[in-house]
Design a protein around this motif. Sequence first.
Motif, mmCIF file in Angstrom:
data_model
loop_
_atom_site.group_PDB
_atom_site.id
_atom_site.type_symbol
_atom_site.label_atom_id
_atom_site.label_comp_id
_atom_site.label_asym_id
_atom_site.label_seq_id
_atom_site.Cartn_x
_atom_site.Cartn_y
_atom_site.Cartn_z
ATOM 1 N N GLN A 165 0.850 -1.190 0.000
ATOM 2 C CA GLN A 165 0.000 0.000 0.000
ATOM 3 C C GLN A 165 0.882 1.234 0.000
ATOM 4 O OE1 GLN A 165 -2.591 0.445 3.414
ATOM 5 N NE2 GLN A 165 -3.858 1.937 2.353
ATOM 6 N N ALA A 166 0.605 2.157 -0.927
ATOM 7 C CA ALA A 166 1.354 3.408 -1.035
ATOM 8 C C ALA A 166 0.727 4.470 -0.133
ATOM 9 C CB ALA A 166 1.376 3.884 -2.485
ATOM 10 N N LEU A 174 5.734 0.844 -6.594
ATOM 11 C CA LEU A 174 4.813 1.870 -6.077
ATOM 12 C C LEU A 174 5.573 3.043 -5.460
ATOM 13 C CD1 LEU A 174 2.087 -0.342 -4.342
ATOM 14 C CD2 LEU A 174 1.753 1.142 -6.326
ATOM 15 N N PHE A 175 6.734 2.751 -4.877
ATOM 16 C CA PHE A 175 7.512 3.781 -4.180
ATOM 17 C C PHE A 175 8.046 4.841 -5.138
ATOM 18 C CE2 PHE A 175 11.498 4.972 -1.728
ATOM 19 C CZ PHE A 175 10.829 5.819 -0.857
ATOM 20 N N VAL A 196 5.759 3.319 1.138
ATOM 21 C CA VAL A 196 5.020 2.102 0.811
ATOM 22 C C VAL A 196 5.216 1.099 1.938
ATOM 23 C CG1 VAL A 196 4.810 0.140 -0.770
ATOM 24 C CG2 VAL A 196 5.232 2.420 -1.686
ATOM 25 N N GLY A 199 5.994 -3.227 -4.187
ATOM 26 C CA GLY A 199 6.195 -2.097 -3.284
ATOM 27 C C GLY A 199 7.267 -1.147 -3.785
#
Length: 122
Positions: A10-11, A40-41, A47, A37
């Motif tokens: 999850q960001a 997303l980062f 994240v 992750g």
Amino acid sequence: MARKTIYCAQAFWHGSGGLQGGEVHQFLNRERAVEGGEALFTGANGVAVFSVVGYPDIDLWEEPRMLKVFGDVPAIDPDPPPEEVSYYKIDCSACGDIWTQIDPVAEAEQDEEGVTRLPMLA
């Protein structure tokens, strides 16, 4: 019922009032969740990569377990402190289990027969 582990990332972004979480993405395994992750980062302030274990058939889940953190993510709350008074099973007699409220902070005392006894609450 089959026990299942779900891997997620999850960001989070800085917003008004703190970090705001984005969509939770699910992955097949830990390695893919960490790779997801990292991806997303590239567009977020932080994240969290975590896993959740449970029984999806009855929607019963344990607390999430953090696997990896990139950047800024919300703090994980520590376990709540134990209550000052707890219930402990102190006797399993022929009449059935007996539960008694005791003070877990109080010092235990030994009686004449060498049996350790905890003080009872009034």
